[in-house]
Design a protein around this motif. Structure first.
Motif, mmCIF file in Angstrom:
data_model
loop_
_atom_site.group_PDB
_atom_site.id
_atom_site.type_symbol
_atom_site.label_atom_id
_atom_site.label_comp_id
_atom_site.label_asym_id
_atom_site.label_seq_id
_atom_site.Cartn_x
_atom_site.Cartn_y
_atom_site.Cartn_z
ATOM 1 N N TYR A 1 0.806 -1.224 0.000
ATOM 2 C CA TYR A 1 0.000 0.000 0.000
ATOM 3 C C TYR A 1 0.842 1.278 0.000
ATOM 4 O O TYR A 1 0.391 2.336 0.433
ATOM 5 N N LYS B 1 -2.948 -3.705 -8.416
ATOM 6 C CA LYS B 1 -4.270 -3.083 -8.378
ATOM 7 C C LYS B 1 -4.629 -2.653 -6.956
ATOM 8 O O LYS B 1 -5.191 -1.558 -6.746
ATOM 9 N N ASP C 1 -5.499 1.091 -6.135
ATOM 10 C CA ASP C 1 -6.859 1.317 -5.624
ATOM 11 C C ASP C 1 -6.840 1.978 -4.252
ATOM 12 O O ASP C 1 -7.748 2.758 -3.912
ATOM 13 N N SER C 2 -5.817 1.693 -3.461
ATOM 14 C CA SER C 2 -5.712 2.347 -2.154
ATOM 15 C C SER C 2 -5.464 3.842 -2.311
ATOM 16 O O SER C 2 -5.897 4.641 -1.478
ATOM 17 N N MET D 1 -6.585 5.489 -5.000
ATOM 18 C CA MET D 1 -7.831 5.973 -5.582
ATOM 19 C C MET D 1 -8.875 6.257 -4.511
ATOM 20 O O MET D 1 -9.764 7.093 -4.705
ATOM 21 N N ALA D 2 -8.764 5.591 -3.380
ATOM 22 C CA ALA D 2 -9.766 5.719 -2.312
ATOM 23 C C ALA D 2 -9.605 7.011 -1.519
ATOM 24 O O ALA D 2 -10.396 7.276 -0.607
ATOM 25 N N THR E 1 -8.823 -2.634 -17.520
ATOM 26 C CA THR E 1 -10.111 -2.804 -16.832
ATOM 27 C C THR E 1 -11.252 -2.090 -17.540
ATOM 28 O O THR E 1 -12.425 -2.400 -17.306
ATOM 29 N N GLU F 1 -11.961 0.900 -16.927
ATOM 30 C CA GLU F 1 -12.525 1.827 -15.935
ATOM 31 C C GLU F 1 -11.891 3.207 -16.063
ATOM 32 O O GLU F 1 -10.685 3.383 -15.885
ATOM 33 N N LYS G 1 -11.943 5.686 -14.168
ATOM 34 C CA LYS G 1 -11.436 6.299 -12.947
ATOM 35 C C LYS G 1 -9.912 6.304 -12.879
ATOM 36 O O LYS G 1 -9.314 7.215 -12.288
ATOM 37 N N TYR G 2 -9.269 5.324 -13.486
ATOM 38 C CA TYR G 2 -7.809 5.277 -13.454
ATOM 39 C C TYR G 2 -7.211 6.394 -14.311
ATOM 40 O O TYR G 2 -6.217 7.015 -13.940
ATOM 41 N N LYS H 1 -7.801 9.767 -12.335
ATOM 42 C CA LYS H 1 -6.871 9.959 -11.217
ATOM 43 C C LYS H 1 -5.466 10.245 -11.733
ATOM 44 O O LYS H 1 -4.746 11.085 -11.166
#
Length: 386
Positions: free
Chosen positions: A113, A145, A149-150, A152-153, A180, A182, A184-185, A188
């Protein structure tokens, strides 16, 4: 009899002329293209030297500290190795990259992380190997991922405070976005890029006037080079070139920020044209050739990679950039790559022109892997030139 002999002589002359024409080097825009076989031989020689020296892919790197072998310097090497594999798919390249990834359990350096792009850079190779094997092994991207994703949160977007981080981090976001589907990637990725470009250091690390990037806030004016110019570090700007090339590769043209990436990429390359050295290299200090002026391979190789990528994908003017690329590649292959595969004129790790100095043809830098990665990236695109 004389007529027969004369006809034979004429035939022999014509055949000789045609034969000599048939073995001439391919030319584009009146520039001799590097011989594809020789490009691969150069890359293979340098790579074999390294693989022979580091047969154990997990072996720690011992210097001033002890580093795990999936740190950023080694990650850049594997990034280059995968690029070479894609144009020259030798099993030993794949096996070497696979062994390294497996021995690190497909995880980030030290901490899944982590938010540090240097620690995440190894994820680029994991993602590539996942795709190369047909996306059949989800464990290969599990930790990559999870790490991204951590990030992205959270709403935090200021992680990339040094421009090297763009190359280490941006391609992971865009690869995940493409894989993916997606959005959102991609979103960001741009938010973090924009903070680096416009906000870090006060008004951002990009200077639209010179079309070049300050390495971090330490080099934003009033900092000056000995000749009074701003400090633009060659390899630092090389990282940005590579980051933008790899971002453009995976970002859909429909993305609202694609054109900005493309313009920044084109502008940066245009700023490099008038400051290439006569010998084909670029100086470590792009605007002060008197500050440790001399040959330097890593920044030059990244510029070659970025320019050749642009030519191969129709993003930049071939007539303008091809002579620059060929001149630089010839300098690297002749002056940097030694007969045994050792790379000379490689600046060690750091953040500015003075680091790792003085350079030499036979000087071993503190880390030798990332320089080879830069070379292999360049070779992979030079090989594709038509």
């Amino acid at each position: 009899m004389k007529k027969i002999l004369m006809r034979s002589a004429v035939f022999a002359l014509v055949f000789s002329v045609l034969s000599s024409c048939s073995v001439q080097k391919p030319r584009a825009n009146n520039v001799d293209l590097p011989n594809k076989k020789e490009v691969l031989q150069t890359a293979e020689k340098a790579n074999q030297y390294f693989m022979n020296k580091w047969p154990d892919t997990r072996k720690e790197i011992v210097g001033k500290k002890v580093w795990p072998s999936n740190l950023w310097t080694r990650a850049v090497y594997y990034e280059g190795l995968i690029a070479l594999y894609k144009v020259d798919p030798k099993k030993e390249y794949y096996d070497y990259a696979l062994s390294w990834s497996e021995k690190h359990n497909w995880d980030m350096m030290r901490d899944t992380y982590t938010r540090n792009a240097d620690n995440q850079a190894c994820g680029q190779t994991y993602l590539d190997l996942y795709e190369i094997d047909g996306k059949k092994n989800p464990e290969r991207i599990k930790f990559v991922k999870a790490s991204i994703d951590s990030m992205m949160a959270t709403n935090k977007v200021d992680d990339w405070w040094w421009i090297d981080a763009l190359q280490m981090g941006m391609p992971i976001f865009t690869k995940l976005g493409r894989m993916t589907g997606e959005k959102k990637y991609f979103d960001k990725n741009y938010e973090m890029y924009a903070f680096t470009k416009y906000k870090h250091g006060g008004n951002g690390l990009y200077n639209p006037k010179d079309k070049l990037w300050w390495r971090d806030k330490s080099f934003v004016p009033p900092y000056k080079e000995p000749n009074g110019e701003d400090c633009y570090w060659s390899r630092g700007n090389g990282w940005v070139v590579a980051a933008l090339a790899r971002t453009l590769e995976d970002t859909p043209k429909s993305d609202p920020h694609y054109q900005e990436y493309l313009q920044d990429y084109k502008d940066l390359l245009s700023a490099l044209l008038p400051i290439q050295r006569e010998d084909g290299f670029w100086n470590v200090s792009l605007h002060d050739p008197t500050n440790f002026g001399g040959k330097e391979m890593t920044g030059t190789a990244l510029f070659v990679y970025g320019m050749a990528y642009g030519i191969n994908n129709g993003l930049i003017d071939k007539k303008t950039y091809l002579p620059v690329v060929v001149k630089a590649w010839n300098a690297i292959s002749k002056d940097s790559v030694q007969p045994n595969g050792f790379l000379g004129w490689v600046q060690g790790t750091g953040k500015e022109p003075k680091d790792g100095q003085p350079l030499a043809i036979d000087k071993e830098p503190d880390f030798e892997d990332y320089g080879l990665g830069c070379l292999l990236l360049a070779a992979s695109e030079v090989y594709k030139l038509k």
